[in-house]
Design a protein around this motif. Structure first.
Motif, PDB file in Angstrom:
ATOM      1  N   GLY A   1       0.949  -1.178   0.263  1.00 50.58           N
ATOM      2  CA  GLY A   1      -0.040   0.218   0.108  1.00 50.58           C
ATOM      3  C   GLY A   1       0.661   1.378  -0.197  1.00 50.58           C
ATOM      4  N   THR A   2       1.990   1.547   0.036  1.00 51.41           N
ATOM      5  CA  THR A   2       2.884   2.647  -0.229  1.00 51.41           C
ATOM      6  C   THR A   2       2.914   3.050  -1.278  1.00 51.41           C
ATOM      7  N   VAL A   3       2.911   4.614  -1.509  1.00 52.96           N
ATOM      8  CA  VAL A   3       2.963   5.105  -2.250  1.00 52.96           C
ATOM      9  C   VAL A   3       4.338   5.589  -2.835  1.00 52.96           C
ATOM     10  N   THR A   4       5.363   5.237  -3.424  1.00 50.58           N
ATOM     11  CA  THR A   4       6.087   6.185  -3.905  1.00 50.58           C
ATOM     12  C   THR A   4       6.214   6.539  -5.535  1.00 50.58           C
ATOM     13  N   VAL A   5       6.541   7.997  -5.059  1.00 47.95           N
ATOM     14  CA  VAL A   5       6.651   9.662  -5.663  1.00 47.95           C
ATOM     15  C   VAL A   5       8.169   9.673  -6.086  1.00 47.95           C
ATOM     16  N   SER A   6       8.573   9.826  -7.436  1.00 46.05           N
ATOM     17  CA  SER A   6      10.038   9.472  -7.825  1.00 46.05           C
ATOM     18  C   SER A   6       9.790  11.277  -8.642  1.00 46.05           C
ATOM     19  N   LEU A   7      10.704  11.652  -8.261  1.00 48.03           N
ATOM     20  CA  LEU A   7      11.045  13.607  -8.618  1.00 48.03           C
ATOM     21  C   LEU A   7      11.981  13.222 -10.039  1.00 48.03           C
TER      22      LEU A   7
ATOM     23  N   GLU B   1      11.593   9.262  -4.390  1.00 48.64           N
ATOM     24  CA  GLU B   1      12.932   9.248  -4.808  1.00 48.64           C
ATOM     25  C   GLU B   1      12.779  10.594  -5.474  1.00 48.64           C
ATOM     26  N   LEU B   2      14.477  10.978  -5.495  1.00 43.68           N
ATOM     27  CA  LEU B   2      14.700  12.241  -6.221  1.00 43.68           C
ATOM     28  C   LEU B   2      16.215  11.934  -7.110  1.00 43.68           C
ATOM     29  N   ASN B   3      16.193  12.153  -8.169  1.00 43.28           N
ATOM     30  CA  ASN B   3      17.364  12.121  -9.494  1.00 43.28           C
ATOM     31  C   ASN B   3      17.571  10.551  -9.127  1.00 43.28           C
ATOM     32  N   GLY B   4      16.209   9.681  -9.055  1.00 48.39           N
ATOM     33  CA  GLY B   4      17.677   8.404  -9.086  1.00 48.39           C
ATOM     34  C   GLY B   4      17.840   7.544  -7.639  1.00 48.39           C
ATOM     35  N   GLU B   5      18.344   8.409  -6.945  1.00 46.09           N
ATOM     36  CA  GLU B   5      19.276   8.395  -5.559  1.00 46.09           C
ATOM     37  C   GLU B   5      18.179   7.052  -4.627  1.00 46.09           C
ATOM     38  N   SER B   6      19.100   6.745  -3.850  1.00 45.87           N
ATOM     39  CA  SER B   6      18.435   5.913  -2.899  1.00 45.87           C
ATOM     40  C   SER B   6      18.156   6.182  -1.557  1.00 45.87           C
ATOM     41  N   LYS B   7      19.046   7.389  -1.255  1.00 44.38           N
ATOM     42  CA  LYS B   7      18.173   8.095  -0.412  1.00 44.38           C
ATOM     43  C   LYS B   7      17.938   9.100   0.189  1.00 44.38           C
ATOM     44  N   VAL B   8      16.781   9.374   0.452  1.00 41.62           N
ATOM     45  CA  VAL B   8      17.094  11.329   0.171  1.00 41.62           C
ATOM     46  C   VAL B   8      16.212  11.957   1.462  1.00 41.62           C
ATOM     47  N   VAL B   9      17.177  12.857   1.945  1.00 40.64           N
ATOM     48  CA  VAL B   9      17.593  13.176   3.646  1.00 40.64           C
ATOM     49  C   VAL B   9      16.569  14.030   3.077  1.00 40.64           C
TER      50      VAL B   9
ATOM     51  N   ASN C   1      15.756  15.780   8.786  1.00 41.07           N
ATOM     52  CA  ASN C   1      16.865  14.854   9.395  1.00 41.07           C
ATOM     53  C   ASN C   1      16.587  13.044   9.213  1.00 41.07           C
ATOM     54  N   LEU C   2      15.504  13.766   8.211  1.00 42.47           N
ATOM     55  CA  LEU C   2      14.063  12.648   8.346  1.00 42.47           C
ATOM     56  C   LEU C   2      14.523  11.757   6.926  1.00 42.47           C
ATOM     57  N   ASP C   3      14.422  10.476   6.324  1.00 45.68           N
ATOM     58  CA  ASP C   3      14.607  10.531   5.226  1.00 45.68           C
ATOM     59  C   ASP C   3      13.710   9.500   4.798  1.00 45.68           C
ATOM     60  N   TYR C   4      13.696  10.231   4.107  1.00 41.07           N
ATOM     61  CA  TYR C   4      12.104  10.168   2.860  1.00 41.07           C
ATOM     62  C   TYR C   4      11.998   8.714   1.845  1.00 41.07           C
ATOM     63  N   SER C   5      13.390   8.541   1.962  1.00 41.11           N
ATOM     64  CA  SER C   5      13.120   7.298   1.261  1.00 41.11           C
ATOM     65  C   SER C   5      12.467   6.593   1.607  1.00 41.11           C
ATOM     66  N   GLN C   6      12.669   6.188   2.980  1.00 39.81           N
ATOM     67  CA  GLN C   6      12.070   5.066   3.229  1.00 39.81           C
ATOM     68  C   GLN C   6      10.729   5.555   4.095  1.00 39.81           C
ATOM     69  N   PRO C   7       9.880   4.063   4.125  1.00 39.75           N
ATOM     70  CA  PRO C   7       8.068   5.162   4.105  1.00 39.75           C
ATOM     71  C   PRO C   7       7.943   5.792   4.864  1.00 39.75           C
ATOM     72  N   VAL C   8       7.115   7.875   4.931  1.00 44.24           N
ATOM     73  CA  VAL C   8       6.882   7.865   6.086  1.00 44.24           C
ATOM     74  C   VAL C   8       5.213   8.049   5.677  1.00 44.24           C
ATOM     75  N   THR C   9       4.899   8.266   6.674  1.00 43.06           N
ATOM     76  CA  THR C   9       3.053   8.440   7.427  1.00 43.06           C
ATOM     77  C   THR C   9       2.931  10.261   7.998  1.00 43.06           C
ATOM     78  N   ARG C  10       1.845  10.427   7.131  1.00 46.21           N
ATOM     79  CA  ARG C  10       1.196  12.383   7.466  1.00 46.21           C
ATOM     80  C   ARG C  10       1.154  12.216   8.669  1.00 46.21           C
TER      81      ARG C  10
END
Length: 358
Positions: A287-293, A328-336, A340-349
């Motif tokens: 159910g996680t939604v992944t947004v690639s920018l 996801e941003l520019n294909g990078e595996s980690k988006v901080v 300091n929150l890692d948004y490449s891992q599932p986060v909730t509202r």
């Protein structure tokens, strides 16, 4: 040139009927002329890079130190836009948190001291909340006011309805709202005549606009979250319901509008540049939604402004049933983010947004 027709001036009756009209019934009133929104990419880029100090604010504390029960209410900001604001309200004997949230919406009311600078309640001064009854089985809140509730100006009618609907439906037990005055159920609003034959709900939208290429009678609503700053420089998020061309994927349309940006006259800030590209939106098996920018202004390892990332999370949550979100941003595996929150891992509202210090 991107253009949006702002329709805050449409008759309240027409706007409230959006869910019905979009199905092919009813009529709108007239609307204002279109307004241009030109956001120079370089200026926006500088604004975004200087937006955060690492805490998601502009040099001020990220959150208020709430001393009471966290309660989110929808208040008017200095530009007349409704925004959710999380307050620390006191516990009051014989009053539920739901009733307190409505009483906080009264302009100059008993709880105005809990409202941060730059915001105000939208209910007329002197309004008394006689009773709020919640029917949990039917997810219905019935609110009874005194006659002072009717003493407002016609242009404020829709804003009052939006504030009540969105404040009350923030409660897990409420999806619909019914209004009463002095023991009588309202069939329409007393000043502008907005029909109330159906209970209020979030389907009416908030801070309503019509987007590029859409028409009033042939459109679908999406709600996006832009950023704004309080007089004290605190960043906060503002939901905007924008009518877009029908027949498109709602979530992709919402994210496209987020990239397109706000209207200049709303006092809102563009959280992405015009060069930002939405590459994909994927729903995972869990159910996680992944947004690639794609956004070339950020190099690998750069901290990304929290306002940009949180606006994506809030927008996805509002239009996709509140799932977990990965970015996801520019294909990078980690988006901080700058928080300091890692948004490449599932986060909730967040449970509470816009906790603004007094």
């Amino acid at each position: 040139m991107t253009k949006l027709n702002k329709i805050r001036g449409i008759s309240a009756a027409g706007l409230l009927a959006v869910p019905v009209i979009l199905s092919g019934c009813g009529l709108f009133g007239t609307h204002s002329a279109s307004e241009d929104i030109d956001a120079p990419p370089k200026a926006v880029e500088e604004q975004m890079l200087n937006m955060s100090d690492g805490t998601g604010t502009t040099g001020a504390k990220a959150k208020a130190e709430l001393t009471g029960t966290p309660t989110t209410v929808y208040l008017a900001d200095g530009n007349g836009m409704l925004a959710p604001v999380t307050l620390g309200l006191p516990e009051v004997k014989d009053k539920t948190s739901v009733q307190l949230s409505v009483e906080t919406l009264v302009s100059g009311g008993a709880y105005s001291k809990y409202i941060p600078e730059g915001f105000t309640g939208v209910l007329p001064a002197g309004t008394e909340v006689k009773k709020v009854t919640v029917d949990k089985d039917n997810k219905l809140a019935v609110v009874e006011f005194n006659s002072a509730f009717t003493k407002y100006k016609a242009p404020d009618e829709r804003k009052i309805l939006e504030s009540l609907a969105w404040t009350l439906t923030g409660n897990a037990d409420v999806q619909k709202v019914q209004l009463w005055v002095d023991g009588k159920k309202l069939s329409e609003m007393p000043v502008g005549g907005t029909p109330l034959d159906q209970p209020l709900s979030r389907s009416m939208g908030i801070n309503l606009e019509v987007g590029q290429g859409a028409t009033l009678t042939n459109s679908s609503p999406v709600t996006v979250y832009f950023s704004a700053a309080s007089p004290a420089g605190i960043q906060y998020y503002v939901p905007v319901t924008r009518l877009v061309k029908p027949g498109q994927d709602a979530l992709q349309s919402a994210l496209a509008e987020l990239i397109r940006g706000p209207q200049e006259t709303d006092g809102l800030e563009q959280v992405m540049t015009d060069e930002t590209q939405l590459q994909s939106v994927k729903k995972e098996k869990d159910g996680t939604v992944t947004v690639s920018l794609k956004e070339d202004m950020f190099a690998e390892g750069d901290a990304v402004p929290t306002e940009m990332l949180q606006s994506v999370v809030l927008t996805v949550a509002e239009n996709a049933g509140n799932p977990k979100v990965k970015i996801e941003l520019n294909g990078e595996s980690k988006v901080v983010g700058t928080d300091n929150l890692d948004y490449s891992q599932p986060v909730t509202r967040p449970d509470y947004i816009n906790e603004i210090p007094l």
